[in-house]
Design an enzyme around this catalytic site. Structure first.
Site, PDB file in Angstrom:
ATOM      1  N   ASN A 147      11.146  28.706  40.740  1.00  0.00           N
ATOM      2  CA  ASN A 147      11.306  30.026  39.342  1.00  0.00           C
ATOM      3  C   ASN A 147      13.040  29.222  38.729  1.00  0.00           C
ATOM      4  O   ASN A 147      13.493  29.750  38.110  1.00  0.00           O
ATOM      5  CB  ASN A 147      11.695  31.184  40.110  1.00  0.00           C
ATOM      6  CG  ASN A 147      12.295  31.566  41.311  1.00  0.00           C
ATOM      7  OD1 ASN A 147      11.541  30.950  42.238  1.00  0.00           O
ATOM      8  ND2 ASN A 147      12.996  32.333  41.176  1.00  0.00           N
ATOM      9  N   GLN A 175       6.039  32.185  37.633  1.00  0.00           N
ATOM     10  CA  GLN A 175       6.414  30.780  36.724  1.00  0.00           C
ATOM     11  C   GLN A 175       5.821  29.839  36.279  1.00  0.00           C
ATOM     12  O   GLN A 175       5.831  29.029  34.676  1.00  0.00           O
ATOM     13  CB  GLN A 175       7.487  29.835  37.865  1.00  0.00           C
ATOM     14  CG  GLN A 175       9.103  31.097  37.583  1.00  0.00           C
ATOM     15  CD  GLN A 175       9.754  31.157  36.353  1.00  0.00           C
ATOM     16  OE1 GLN A 175       9.501  31.244  35.236  1.00  0.00           O
ATOM     17  NE2 GLN A 175      10.262  32.668  36.894  1.00  0.00           N
ATOM     18  N   HIS A 197       5.872  40.062  32.702  1.00  0.00           N
ATOM     19  CA  HIS A 197       6.709  40.288  31.820  1.00  0.00           C
ATOM     20  C   HIS A 197       7.749  38.410  31.888  1.00  0.00           C
ATOM     21  O   HIS A 197       8.639  38.331  31.102  1.00  0.00           O
ATOM     22  CB  HIS A 197       8.465  41.015  33.072  1.00  0.00           C
ATOM     23  CG  HIS A 197       8.844  40.494  33.646  1.00  0.00           C
ATOM     24  ND1 HIS A 197      10.491  40.596  33.583  1.00  0.00           N
ATOM     25  CD2 HIS A 197       8.406  40.685  34.951  1.00  0.00           C
ATOM     26  CE1 HIS A 197      10.562  40.035  35.150  1.00  0.00           C
ATOM     27  NE2 HIS A 197       9.650  40.440  35.647  1.00  0.00           N
ATOM     28  N   THR A 233      -2.602  56.562  39.707  1.00  0.00           N
ATOM     29  CA  THR A 233      -2.809  56.367  38.438  1.00  0.00           C
ATOM     30  C   THR A 233      -2.304  54.951  37.457  1.00  0.00           C
ATOM     31  O   THR A 233      -1.246  54.839  37.743  1.00  0.00           O
ATOM     32  CB  THR A 233      -3.166  57.499  37.489  1.00  0.00           C
ATOM     33  OG1 THR A 233      -2.810  58.256  37.870  1.00  0.00           O
ATOM     34  CG2 THR A 233      -2.490  57.219  35.867  1.00  0.00           C
ATOM     35  N   CYS A 321      16.396  37.794  40.242  1.00  0.00           N
ATOM     36  CA  CYS A 321      15.612  39.048  40.735  1.00  0.00           C
ATOM     37  C   CYS A 321      16.741  39.493  41.999  1.00  0.00           C
ATOM     38  O   CYS A 321      16.755  40.424  42.189  1.00  0.00           O
ATOM     39  CB  CYS A 321      14.599  38.679  40.861  1.00  0.00           C
ATOM     40  SG  CYS A 321      13.573  37.780  40.136  1.00  0.00           S
TER      41      CYS A 321
HETATM   42  C1  LIG Z   1      10.113  37.173  38.582  1.00  0.00           C
HETATM   43  C2  LIG Z   1       9.317  36.320  39.819  1.00  0.00           C
HETATM   44  C3  LIG Z   1       8.638  36.555  40.987  1.00  0.00           C
HETATM   45  C4  LIG Z   1       8.761  38.654  41.187  1.00  0.00           C
HETATM   46  O1  LIG Z   1       8.388  39.019  39.873  1.00  0.00           O
HETATM   47  P1  LIG Z   1       7.913  40.427  39.567  1.00  0.00           P
HETATM   48  O2  LIG Z   1       7.171  40.409  38.120  1.00  0.00           O
HETATM   49  O3  LIG Z   1      10.083  40.651  38.318  1.00  0.00           O
HETATM   50  O4  LIG Z   1       7.969  41.575  40.286  1.00  0.00           O
HETATM   51  C5  LIG Z   1       8.256  36.717  41.458  1.00  0.00           C
HETATM   52  N1  LIG Z   1       8.115  35.498  42.944  1.00  0.00           N
HETATM   53  C6  LIG Z   1       8.169  34.491  41.233  1.00  0.00           C
HETATM   54  C7  LIG Z   1       7.918  32.781  41.930  1.00  0.00           C
HETATM   55  C8  LIG Z   1       8.779  34.910  40.459  1.00  0.00           C
HETATM   56  O5  LIG Z   1       9.291  34.320  38.692  1.00  0.00           O
END
Ligand SMILES: *Cc1c(COP(=O)(O)O)cnc(C)c1O
Length: 385
Positions: A147, A175, A197, A233, A321
């Site tokens: 990432n 990614q 997302h 749920t 993150c």
């Molecule tokens: C964004 C990301 C995560 C975390 O995913 P979320 O949906 O934000 O919890 C984990 N690993 C990598 C490589 C990421 O880029």
């Protein structure tokens, strides 16, 4: 405003929003209910599951829907380790915190964890993996694409090594999915994490691919949803949006990849040619099409982010993150970067909504702010910029 932090999150596609709205307004039933409202919500989830599966060439019944990438990673790790006799996990030094932190907790609880090193490009040598495997190895988890620097690993080669020893292989492909073609059948992985997302879907939803025949123990217990593997749920509207985001990613994959590549190529060429004492980090070829990661020697990356922000450009030094509080990137440290190289780093990740004009504007601003910061840099005399 220019948004160049698409590795942290992406804008939700307009068609995704449209697809989600009826599930707030009219289709609000609980998918576990037996009445019509419930059945319609459940049918929509199953349709979404098909779309998610299709993006990675999985079967629908191999898709466990979760609250996002972090939960998918945690489920993979705890789900395997808690039911295994052997208590050795092999991972890499450059994983996302959603892999590293569960591994560190397990280490405290008595598991043995091997963190494989990487070369200066952030690349894991598959032969290092082979050497690390022992009789008590129960899980290998190596990310598909990083990432921070975008480096893509030889996952298929490493899966073959795991296969020879019958060890479960998980990959955090968050990614990579949606940006490069991923085919779980061709790869042969047992488990693979996806997040909505990062591919123009809503936040708070994701999936774990679990190959048919592989069993895991659930992390969350309750009403038995998701075949008993993930109670609670369902987040119906978000799941529907995630499904649509997967469908769009699949249908537009080639076109999107070409476009992202065009933007990052332009960005890279201009930055390296027009700003002195600058390097592109990560692997020169084996990288995700949306990632650029630079080091501007003599500059503090955090100052750079602030200056860019004043110019309405959103960028990042690395992993969003984990931090508001900045800590030195474990990824760059593992790649052997000096303190100064780590400090001068900037990640610019493009998305399908960015334009070429935005890239040009960003480079123009970047040239000025790097020059400004270098003028007052303590390293000024060292480099003679
Ligand atoms: C964004 C990301 C995560 C975390 O995913 P979320 O949906 O934000 O919890 C984990 N690993 C990598 C490589 C990421 O880029």
């Amino acid at each position: 405003m220019i948004y160049l932090d698409n590795a942290a999150s992406t804008p939700v596609h307009e068609k995704v929003i449209e697809e989600m709205i009826p599930y707030f307004r009219e289709q609000y039933g609980n998918p576990s209910s037996i009445h019509r409202h419930g059945r319609l919500a459940n049918a929509a989830i199953q349709n979404s599951r098909k779309r998610i599966a299709s993006l990675i060439n999985a079967n629908s019944n191999e898709i466990l829907i979760t609250s996002g990438g972090t939960e998918s990673n945690n489920t993979a790790i705890y789900g395997i380790v808690s039911q295994s006799k052997g208590k050795h996990i092999i991972t890499s030094a450059i994983e996302h915190d959603a892999i590293l932190e569960p591994c560190k907790r397990l280490e405290k609880e008595g598991c043995r964890i091997s963190f494989l090193p990487v070369d200066k490009h952030g690349f894991v040598n598959p032969e290092d993996l082979r050497k690390e495997i022992s009789n008590d190895t129960c899980l290998i988890t190596i990310m598909y694409a990083n990432n921070e620097v975008g480096t893509i690993q030889s996952i298929k080669k490493m899966v073959q090594i795991a296969r020879e020893k019958n060890i479960i292989f998980h990959t955090d492909a968050i990614q990579a999915v949606g940006k490069i073609p991923i085919d779980v059948k061709d790869l042969g992985v047992d488990l693979l994490s996806i997040s909505s997302h990062k591919i123009n879907g809503p936040k708070g939803v994701g999936a774990l691919y679990i190959k048919n025949g592989v069993t895991i123990s659930p992390l969350i217990l309750g009403g038995g949803q998701e075949n008993g593997l993930r109670s609670g749920t369902e987040n119906v509207a978000s799941i529907i949006g995630f499904g649509m985001a997967c469908e769009l990613a699949k249908n537009n994959m080639n076109e999107n990849t070409d476009y992202l590549k065009k933007l990052t190529t332009k960005l890279t060429i201009r930055v390296l040619h027009e700003i002195p004492a600058t390097t592109l980090n990560g692997h020169p070829d084996m990288r995700t099409p949306n990632n650029t990661h630079f080091t501007f020697l003599g500059v503090n990356g955090e100052d750079l982010i602030i200056k860019l922000d004043e110019n309405k450009i959103s960028a990042s030094t690395g992993s969003a993150c984990s931090v508001k509080i900045q800590k030195a990137s474990h990824v760059l440290k593992a790649m052997g970067f000096s303190h100064e190289q780590v400090t001068g780093s900037l990640r610019l990740t493009v998305g399908i909504t960015n334009t070429e004009q935005e890239i040009d504007q960003t480079v123009d601003v970047l040239k000025n702010v790097v020059q400004e910061l270098r003028a007052v840099s303590p390293y000024k005399s060292k480099y003679n910029f």
